[in-house]
Design a protein around this motif. Structure first.
Motif, PDB file in Angstrom:
ATOM      1  N   LYS A  24       0.978  -1.133  -0.064  1.00  0.00           N
ATOM      2  CA  LYS A  24       0.268   0.072   0.047  1.00  0.00           C
ATOM      3  C   LYS A  24       0.788   1.137  -0.183  1.00  0.00           C
ATOM      4  CE  LYS A  24      -4.355  -1.494   1.155  1.00  0.00           C
ATOM      5  NZ  LYS A  24      -5.492  -1.658  -0.107  1.00  0.00           N
ATOM      6  N   ARG A  25       1.881   1.292   0.638  1.00  0.00           N
ATOM      7  CA  ARG A  25       2.751   2.268   0.900  1.00  0.00           C
ATOM      8  C   ARG A  25       3.484   2.447  -0.435  1.00  0.00           C
ATOM      9  NH1 ARG A  25       6.045   0.811   6.385  1.00  0.00           N
ATOM     10  NH2 ARG A  25       4.546   1.937   7.792  1.00  0.00           N
ATOM     11  N   SER A  26       4.154   1.857  -1.156  1.00  0.00           N
ATOM     12  CA  SER A  26       4.669   1.984  -2.394  1.00  0.00           C
ATOM     13  C   SER A  26       3.604   2.185  -3.474  1.00  0.00           C
ATOM     14  CB  SER A  26       5.597   0.940  -2.849  1.00  0.00           C
ATOM     15  OG  SER A  26       5.081  -0.257  -3.056  1.00  0.00           O
ATOM     16  N   LEU A  27       2.625   1.591  -3.533  1.00  0.00           N
ATOM     17  CA  LEU A  27       1.559   1.844  -4.403  1.00  0.00           C
ATOM     18  C   LEU A  27       0.702   3.326  -4.215  1.00  0.00           C
ATOM     19  CD1 LEU A  27      -0.093   0.648  -6.814  1.00  0.00           C
ATOM     20  CD2 LEU A  27      -1.825  -0.108  -5.431  1.00  0.00           C
ATOM     21  N   LEU A  28       0.632   3.639  -3.236  1.00  0.00           N
ATOM     22  CA  LEU A  28       0.164   5.052  -2.907  1.00  0.00           C
ATOM     23  C   LEU A  28       0.941   6.034  -3.399  1.00  0.00           C
ATOM     24  CD1 LEU A  28      -1.857   4.354   0.578  1.00  0.00           C
ATOM     25  CD2 LEU A  28      -2.878   5.007  -1.738  1.00  0.00           C
ATOM     26  N   ALA A  29       2.306   5.886  -3.333  1.00  0.00           N
ATOM     27  CA  ALA A  29       3.484   6.868  -3.615  1.00  0.00           C
ATOM     28  C   ALA A  29       3.416   6.940  -5.062  1.00  0.00           C
ATOM     29  CB  ALA A  29       4.852   6.444  -3.056  1.00  0.00           C
ATOM     30  N   GLN A  30       3.391   5.587  -5.730  1.00  0.00           N
ATOM     31  CA  GLN A  30       3.146   5.603  -7.208  1.00  0.00           C
ATOM     32  C   GLN A  30       2.338   6.325  -7.906  1.00  0.00           C
ATOM     33  OE1 GLN A  30       3.290   1.439  -8.046  1.00  0.00           O
ATOM     34  NE2 GLN A  30       3.724   1.719 -10.209  1.00  0.00           N
ATOM     35  N   LEU A  31       0.806   6.079  -7.091  1.00  0.00           N
ATOM     36  CA  LEU A  31      -0.362   6.838  -7.775  1.00  0.00           C
ATOM     37  C   LEU A  31      -0.304   8.146  -7.312  1.00  0.00           C
ATOM     38  CD1 LEU A  31      -3.292   4.247  -6.065  1.00  0.00           C
ATOM     39  CD2 LEU A  31      -2.435   4.625  -8.397  1.00  0.00           C
ATOM     40  N   ASP A  32       0.389   8.761  -6.461  1.00  0.00           N
ATOM     41  CA  ASP A  32       0.442  10.199  -6.220  1.00  0.00           C
ATOM     42  C   ASP A  32       1.224  10.791  -7.137  1.00  0.00           C
ATOM     43  OD1 ASP A  32       0.632  12.630  -4.812  1.00  0.00           O
ATOM     44  OD2 ASP A  32       2.648  11.909  -3.853  1.00  0.00           O
ATOM     45  N   MET A  67      -4.266   5.682   7.834  1.00  0.00           N
ATOM     46  CA  MET A  67      -3.774   6.366   6.692  1.00  0.00           C
ATOM     47  C   MET A  67      -2.415   6.908   7.128  1.00  0.00           C
ATOM     48  SD  MET A  67      -3.233   7.020   3.592  1.00  0.00           S
ATOM     49  CE  MET A  67      -4.559   6.520   2.622  1.00  0.00           C
ATOM     50  N   THR A  68      -2.265   7.175   8.305  1.00  0.00           N
ATOM     51  CA  THR A  68      -0.828   7.794   8.890  1.00  0.00           C
ATOM     52  C   THR A  68       0.347   6.640   8.155  1.00  0.00           C
ATOM     53  OG1 THR A  68      -1.921   9.044  10.276  1.00  0.00           O
ATOM     54  CG2 THR A  68       0.480   8.155  10.764  1.00  0.00           C
ATOM     55  N   ASP A  69       0.034   5.214   8.411  1.00  0.00           N
ATOM     56  CA  ASP A  69       0.903   4.491   8.292  1.00  0.00           C
ATOM     57  C   ASP A  69       1.164   4.092   6.785  1.00  0.00           C
ATOM     58  OD1 ASP A  69       1.108   4.131  11.106  1.00  0.00           O
ATOM     59  OD2 ASP A  69      -0.154   2.193  11.069  1.00  0.00           O
ATOM     60  N   THR A 102       3.443   7.124   4.191  1.00  0.00           N
ATOM     61  CA  THR A 102       4.892   7.647   4.410  1.00  0.00           C
ATOM     62  C   THR A 102       5.612   7.717   3.237  1.00  0.00           C
ATOM     63  OG1 THR A 102       5.251   5.489   4.700  1.00  0.00           O
ATOM     64  CG2 THR A 102       4.768   6.670   6.654  1.00  0.00           C
ATOM     65  N   GLU A 103       5.524   7.319   2.141  1.00  0.00           N
ATOM     66  CA  GLU A 103       6.283   7.344   1.122  1.00  0.00           C
ATOM     67  C   GLU A 103       5.839   8.366  -0.168  1.00  0.00           C
ATOM     68  OE1 GLU A 103       7.290   3.379  -0.405  1.00  0.00           O
ATOM     69  OE2 GLU A 103       7.725   2.727   1.748  1.00  0.00           O
ATOM     70  N   ALA A 104       4.804   9.044  -0.059  1.00  0.00           N
ATOM     71  CA  ALA A 104       4.242   9.683  -0.919  1.00  0.00           C
ATOM     72  C   ALA A 104       4.618  11.271  -0.804  1.00  0.00           C
ATOM     73  CB  ALA A 104       2.610   9.939  -0.950  1.00  0.00           C
ATOM     74  N   ALA A 105       4.788  11.729  -2.137  1.00  0.00           N
ATOM     75  CA  ALA A 105       5.359  13.113  -2.021  1.00  0.00           C
ATOM     76  C   ALA A 105       4.266  14.191  -1.521  1.00  0.00           C
ATOM     77  CB  ALA A 105       5.944  13.295  -3.616  1.00  0.00           C
ATOM     78  N   ASP A 106       3.056  13.856  -1.937  1.00  0.00           N
ATOM     79  CA  ASP A 106       1.873  14.759  -1.514  1.00  0.00           C
ATOM     80  C   ASP A 106       0.980  13.848  -0.787  1.00  0.00           C
ATOM     81  OD1 ASP A 106      -0.120  16.496  -1.084  1.00  0.00           O
ATOM     82  OD2 ASP A 106      -0.720  16.716  -3.381  1.00  0.00           O
ATOM     83  N   PRO A 107       1.417  13.596   0.539  1.00  0.00           N
ATOM     84  CA  PRO A 107       0.303  12.776   1.357  1.00  0.00           C
ATOM     85  C   PRO A 107      -0.798  13.554   1.694  1.00  0.00           C
ATOM     86  CG  PRO A 107       2.363  13.728   2.803  1.00  0.00           C
ATOM     87  CD  PRO A 107       2.416  14.116   1.362  1.00  0.00           C
ATOM     88  N   GLU A 119      -2.498  11.790   9.435  1.00  0.00           N
ATOM     89  CA  GLU A 119      -1.616  12.791   9.961  1.00  0.00           C
ATOM     90  C   GLU A 119      -1.326  13.839   9.198  1.00  0.00           C
ATOM     91  OE1 GLU A 119       1.442  11.424  12.897  1.00  0.00           O
ATOM     92  OE2 GLU A 119      -0.228  10.468  14.242  1.00  0.00           O
ATOM     93  N   GLN A 120      -0.800  13.275   8.180  1.00  0.00           N
ATOM     94  CA  GLN A 120      -0.465  14.303   6.982  1.00  0.00           C
ATOM     95  C   GLN A 120      -1.504  14.703   5.931  1.00  0.00           C
ATOM     96  OE1 GLN A 120       3.802  13.627   5.625  1.00  0.00           O
ATOM     97  NE2 GLN A 120       3.385  11.782   6.280  1.00  0.00           N
TER      98      GLN A 120
END
Ligand SMILES: NC(=O)C1=CN([C@@H]2O[C@H](COP(=O)(O)OP(=O)(O)OC[C@H]3O[C@@H](n4cnc5c(N)ncnc54)[C@H](O)[C@@H]3O)[C@@H](O)[C@H]2O)C=CC1
Ligand SMILES: C[N+](C)(C)CC(=O)CC(=O)[O-]
Length: 337
Positions: free
Chosen positions: A102-110, A128-130, A133-138, A162-163
């Protein structure tokens, strides 16, 4: 997060990333609501499975009413994740429940979605806080937790991390409402959100009872469908229990039954999901299915949900033609009005 390029009720193009049980269910829902949907899923047979899921859901969706212009033909299956979200006005992620994925996919989608477009995760329980963590625009990442099947069960739980920007949470809630969902917007993160926190308590107890040979799968299922489940379709557990206090309502109910809260009825800690328990659950469900296939059970469940929605006034009652040519209105449970 730059503000969303589109008002929630002006969205026309939705991307669904991950197209299994839930992603496919979201695709069917958005198509039925008249959106153009682009989906992406890395499985080699994903497109075939997705189109099969949509086709199986469509009769139920026709029954509850399609938006003008709604059609399965408005589904495009993209070759890459970047292509899927390139011109999306909203993104729903429904990939497997694995935190790192989820972390890396959400960063990819972002990285691939247009700036400001809100991206929601279907996660069943990760805060979502967890995941952000890897997205440029959380700031634009929210949880939009659906219930199976998303094309029939109205609820979506919406919560940010949180972000996450408060504006993204608000936008997502308005978008889901415009898309015909019933939304609970949570002020703060809670693992499992609200409904799964409740469901998991019940589920843990069911597993304990099977593991200890205290009840069969069938008895557990019947205890809900023949009992409290009938009330829960239209009245939640709190108001239902207020009625257990008679004219004294919740106050009397608490005075009367409060002490039993301390009785050791529940175990709370999850049981070990070992092979014996796994086999007992799988065999018990096979027995409960009584030879019905998954596809038959899905059709039965869909019709059951539609009937309950109709019977509880959340869907218009059906118009039927009588033999005398006069139209009458019935609920799908058959009580003529
Ligand atoms: N099954 C359920 O009842 C519910 C599930 N959810 C949540 O929905 C999400 C999806 O769950 P299901 O649909 O049940 O799982 P599933 O296993 O049916 O579908 C997951 C899909 O994701 C695809 N996938 C694998 N790697 C991927 C990647 N890197 N990017 C995109 N897609 C990828 C798989 O090919 C598969 O088609 C999970 O987060 C789950 O917690 C939420 C509510 C209910
Ligand atoms: C089994 N589950 C925890 C993934 C279920 C949900 O998250 C919601 C639902 O459909 O009940």
């Amino acid at each position: 997060m730059p503000s969303s390029p589109c008002a929630p009720d002006h969205v026309r193009r939705v991307a669904c990333v991950g197209a299994g049980v839930i992603g496919g269910g979201w695709v069917a829902h958005f198509l039925a609501r008249g959106y153009d949907v682009t989906a992406w899923d890395p499985a080699p047979d994903a497109e075939e499975k997705l189109r099969r899921l949509v086709a199986a859901a469509w009769p139920a969706l026709e029954q509850i009413g399609l938006a003008d212009g709604a059609s399965p033909d408005r589904l495009t299956v993209a070759a890459t994740v970047a292509e899927a979200v390139a011109d999306a006005q909203f993104v729903q992620e429904s990939a497997p429940e694995k935190l790192e994925l989820k972390r890396s996919l959400l960063a990819q989608l972002d990285a691939a979605a247009p700036p400001g477009v809100v991206i929601a995760s279907s996660t069943s329980g990760y805060p979502m806080t967890d995941m952000q963590t890897e997205a440029a625009d959380p700031g634009r990442l929210v949880v939009g937790h659906p219930f199976n099947p998303p094309y029939l069960i109205p609820l979506v739980e919406v919560v940010g991390g949180e972000q996450t920007d408060a504006a993204a949470v608000e936008w997502a809630s308005h978008f889901y409402e415009a898309a015909g969902k019933s939304v609970i917007t949570m002020e703060r993160e809670l693992p499992g959100f609200i409904a799964n926190r409740l469901q998991e308590a019940l589920w843990r107890e069911a597993l304990h009872m099977v593991a200890n040979g205290e009840a069969t799968v069938k008895e557990i299922d019947d205890s809900i469908t023949e009992g409290p489940g009938l009330r829960w379709a239209f009245m939640g557990p709190c108001l239902t229990f207020a009625l257990a206090g008679g004219e004294g309502g919740m106050a009397h109910m608490l005075d009367h039954f409060g002490p039993s809260l301390k009785s050791p009825w529940t175990r709370l800690e999850a049981p070990e999901l070992d092979d014996t328990l796994r086999t007992a659950m799988v065999d018990g469900c096979d027995e409960a299915a009584g030879g019905r296939t998954i596809a038959q059970l899905v059709a039965e469940r869909d019709q059951g949900v539609i009937d309950v929605l109709r019977a509880t006034g959340r869907l218009p009652r059906q118009r039927t033609e009588g033999t005398d040519g006069n139209a009458s209105t019935t609920s799908s449970m058959g009580d003529e009005k």
